[in-house]
Write a protein that holds these residues in place. Structure first.
Motif, short mmCIF file in Angstrom:
data_model
loop_
_atom_site.label_atom_id
_atom_site.label_comp_id
_atom_site.label_asym_id
_atom_site.label_seq_id
_atom_site.Cartn_x
_atom_site.Cartn_y
_atom_site.Cartn_z
N GLU A 173 43.83 33.50 44.36
CA GLU A 173 44.46 34.73 44.79
C GLU A 173 45.04 35.49 43.59
O GLU A 173 44.83 36.70 43.42
CB GLU A 173 45.58 34.39 45.77
N GLU A 174 45.77 34.75 42.74
CA GLU A 174 46.46 35.40 41.63
C GLU A 174 45.49 35.95 40.57
O GLU A 174 45.65 37.08 40.10
CB GLU A 174 47.46 34.42 40.98
N VAL A 175 44.46 35.18 40.21
CA VAL A 175 43.52 35.72 39.21
C VAL A 175 42.67 36.83 39.83
O VAL A 175 42.26 37.77 39.13
CB VAL A 175 42.62 34.63 38.56
N HIS A 221 44.34 40.00 39.53
CA HIS A 221 44.39 40.50 38.16
C HIS A 221 42.99 40.78 37.60
O HIS A 221 42.83 40.93 36.39
CB HIS A 221 45.15 39.52 37.26
N GLY A 222 42.00 40.79 38.47
CA GLY A 222 40.70 41.28 38.02
C GLY A 222 39.58 40.29 37.91
O GLY A 222 38.45 40.67 37.59
N ALA A 223 39.82 39.01 38.17
CA ALA A 223 38.71 38.05 38.13
C ALA A 223 37.91 38.17 39.42
O ALA A 223 38.48 38.17 40.51
CB ALA A 223 39.23 36.63 37.96
N GLY A 224 36.59 38.28 39.30
CA GLY A 224 35.74 38.36 40.49
C GLY A 224 35.48 36.98 41.07
O GLY A 224 35.26 36.82 42.26
N SER A 225 35.47 35.98 40.21
CA SER A 225 35.21 34.62 40.68
C SER A 225 35.94 33.60 39.80
O SER A 225 36.41 33.93 38.72
CB SER A 225 33.70 34.33 40.68
N ALA A 276 49.33 42.87 30.73
CA ALA A 276 48.83 42.36 32.02
C ALA A 276 48.88 43.50 33.02
O ALA A 276 49.76 44.36 32.95
CB ALA A 276 49.70 41.21 32.48
N GLU A 277 47.92 43.52 33.95
CA GLU A 277 47.90 44.60 34.93
C GLU A 277 47.23 44.12 36.20
O GLU A 277 46.08 43.69 36.17
CB GLU A 277 47.14 45.80 34.35
N ALA A 278 47.96 44.18 37.32
CA ALA A 278 47.37 43.78 38.59
C ALA A 278 46.43 44.88 39.07
O ALA A 278 46.68 46.06 38.86
CB ALA A 278 48.47 43.54 39.62
N THR A 279 45.31 44.47 39.67
CA THR A 279 44.32 45.43 40.16
C THR A 279 44.37 45.57 41.66
O THR A 279 43.75 46.45 42.23
CB THR A 279 42.89 44.97 39.81
N LEU A 292 42.76 38.67 31.29
CA LEU A 292 41.99 39.23 32.40
C LEU A 292 42.01 40.76 32.33
O LEU A 292 40.99 41.42 32.59
CB LEU A 292 42.57 38.76 33.75
N ALA A 293 43.16 41.34 31.98
CA ALA A 293 43.28 42.80 31.90
C ALA A 293 42.32 43.35 30.85
O ALA A 293 41.61 44.34 31.09
CB ALA A 293 44.72 43.20 31.58
N LYS A 294 42.26 42.70 29.68
CA LYS A 294 41.35 43.18 28.63
C LYS A 294 39.89 42.94 29.02
O LYS A 294 39.04 43.81 28.82
CB LYS A 294 41.69 42.46 27.31
#
Lengths: 321, 280
Positions: free
Chosen positions: A48-50, A53-57, A160-163, A25-27
């Motif tokens: 919630e978790e994805v 980490h940057g997933a819009g849907s 990995a990086e939380a947004t 997801l980070a990449k």
């Protein structure tokens, strides 16, 4: 800049979203502003978790009722694409489940898979980087058609990086009739007990190989690992020989590890093994063959007999308390 | 357990075994000896395969598993399926010497440059000729290791599949497989016909006996072309590969480390090194 929609296959491990999914997801977020997590299960459970980490849907199949998930997820993805969805790239982790999805989907789309990817870049089209010959060379590959590009990504390739994003919106992904291909069913799951830190998360890993001579001598590895708070690992040779379970294996087949310190004892450093540990920050190798390839990647190399060096080392560490 | 039951169970089991004689197809790859360092051809960016090829060690597990399953079924046949340039049979002879009954070899100049999907198309068509109950493959080859071919074959053939098997038991038209997972393993049940990929270490491959080696020389190897399989040359080889290598680059080498010959004191350097790294 965005390359278009990117699908990321989401997987779970021990209840949470798997680290490989976070890494992808980070990449994906660096490459695209439309990142979709695709999940073979209940979408709400990961939204919630994805999202964080940057997933819009999230596109989710819902409960698969015990079916081995690969065919269902690949079938659902292919049906969505046939119905008009147009992901530019589909990122799938090189995991037991991920390879099933990538292989099945590849046939359904009649599109190839670019495998063993450790980097993905937009160079007027997505280009994947695959290390070969144990990481001595990198091969960069791109797709030649406009079909969605399926990339199998190696674990630990990206940070990995939380947004801090909110929960991703969940939509249903329908699983079509799979005929015979969907008939493999999981009847039971077993977790192999392991003590201490997990091999692929440990800050220090101590691995043993054929140079230990016999299976009893793996105790030396376990003893040193316990002393250092490290995870014990193994080369493929001694896993194949039945000395330790497959879950100990570091390498191309097996786990990719990137600890702060990797200690290889009695491991010659076959390509198969180097691929799985070359990314370690510091490598210490003990091997009696001065020509062993492992010394080519070692920061500290001891040319010596593991049966002498390991007990001495352990004794010295014990003496320090 | 009462003796009567045991023998009855054996009798029923024995009859069933006779009824379920198994035909197992095993995908085997013939590869350059991994002991020799590999190289890429400058012009084609493909792995060079100009030396004599040998049986990929990863595939010896599938061959052994197949032999054991046929044995447990009370009869049947093990058919090897391979795709290789220049009518190469060296690796096939090794597997035949282990006890496999026959081989189908696809060798065709048009296959040069095939990617994993192209390879799977060829192998699937060759397997179809054998009409097996079960298809076995390694999880991945030792030289290319894309790890996608088994699942692609299953999908092309419309078969269910179980990948990463660490044990297989076949009975009553199904296979029960222990499948490797990140955390341990799953029990998976799958109806035949199906494809199963096996991990290294699933069984201990036997060494070919002298008798086996002699017998292998006269076992049938059916060599076919892609035309024989009804495959269009445009869907395999360079023409069919939907990917293109844009660059091959040297990876940055790790800086040379400190190497010490142990003369009884080298462990002290490890201790001080671990100290510097603040591990201890």
């Amino acid at each position: 800049m965005s390359v278009g929609t990117i699908w990321v296959l989401a997987e779970v491990a021990e209840g949470g979203v798997a680290s490989i999914t976070h890494e992808m997801l980070a990449k994906a977020r660096q490459l695209s502003d439309d990142v979709v997590a695709v999940f073979g299960g209940d979408g709400a459970s990961i939204a919630e978790e994805v999202g964080a980490h940057g997933a819009g849907s999230v596109l989710a199949t819902g409960d698969l009722g015990g079916a081995l998930p690969g065919p269902s997820i690949a079938g659902a993805m292919a049906a969505a694409i046939a119905g008009g969805a147009a992901p530019k790239a589909i990122m799938v982790g090189t995991t037991y489940g991920g390879r099933d999805v990538a292989g099945r989907l590849s046939v359904k789309l009649d599109a190839p898979v670019i495998t063993n990817i450790v980097d993905l870049a937009d160079e007027g089209g997505l280009v994947g980087t695959e290390p070969i010959f144990g990481g001595a060379s990198n091969v960069k590959t791109k797709f030649t058609s406009d079909k969605p590009g399926i990339f199998l990504i190696r674990p630990k390739s990206f940070e990995a990086e939380a947004t801090g994003g909110g929960a991703a919106a969940v939509s249903a992904l329908d699983v079509p009739d799979l005929g015979a291909t969907g008939t493999a069913v999981v009847t039971n799951s077993f977790v192999e007990a392991s003590e201490g830190p997990k091999l692929d998360e440990a800050a220090v890993v101590v691995s043993g190989g054929r140079g230990l001579g016999e299976s009893d001598k793996f105790e030396l590895i376990e003893g040193l690992a316990a002393k250092l708070g490290a995870a014990p690992g193994a080369s493929r040779a001694i896993v194949d020989a039945g000395w330790v379970p497959y879950s100990y294996q570091v390498g191309q087949t097996g786990k990719v590890v990137k600890p702060d310190v990797y200690i290889a004892a009695g491991i010659s450093g076959a390509t198969q093994h180097l691929v799985g540990m070359k990314g370690s920050k510091t490598i210490i190798a003990i091997n009696k063959d001065a020509e062993a390839p492992i010394f080519g990647v070692a920061d500290l190399g001891i040319v010596g007999d593991v049966h002498k060096v390991l007990p001495q080392l352990l004794e010295a560490l014990n003496a320090r308390g | 357990m009462v003796e009567f039951h045991t023998s009855l169970a054996w009798e029923i089991g024995h009859k069933r075994r006779k009824l379920t004689a198994m035909k197992v197809a095993v995908c085997v790859k013939q590869i350059p000896d991994p002991a020799d360092p590999g190289a890429l051809d400058e012009a084609t960016k493909c792995l060079k395969r100009d030396t004599k090829l040998i049986l990929d060690e990863s595939d010896s597990y599938g061959v052994e598993m197949a032999l054991q399953l046929v044995d447990a079924a009370g009869g049947g046949e093990v058919v090897l399926i391979s795709m290789a340039p220049n009518s190469e049979v060296n690796g096939l002879r090794t597997a035949l010497a282990m006890g496999a009954d026959q081989a189908i070899l696809v060798s065709d100049d048009a296959l040069a440059g095939s990617d994993a999907l192209g390879t799977a198309k060829v192998l699937a068509a060759a397997i179809q000729r054998a009409e097996p109950d079960l298809v076995l493959a390694a999880t991945e080859s030792s030289d290319g290791y894309t790890g996608t071919v088994p699942e692609q074959i299953a999908e092309l053939m419309g078969l269910p599949s179980v990948t990463f098997a660490k044990s297989i038991v076949a009975a009553d038209g199904t296979v029960n497989v222990q499948r490797q997972t990140e955390a341990g393993y799953d029990d998976v049940t799958c109806p035949l016909p199906c494809l199963v990929s096996v991990t290294a270490g699933v069984v201990e491959p036997r060494y070919p006996s002298f008798k086996g080696i002699m017998a292998a020389k006269s076992k049938p190897v059916d060599e076919v072309t892609i035309a024989d399989l009804g495959i269009d040359a445009g869907s395999v080889g360079w023409a069919g590969a939907g990917q293109e290598i844009v660059a091959v680059e040297e990876a940055p080498a790790r800086e040379a480390g400190e190497i010490i010959e142990d003369e009884g004191e080298a462990y002290q350097r490890i201790v001080s090194f671990l100290d510097e790294l603040k591990v201890i």
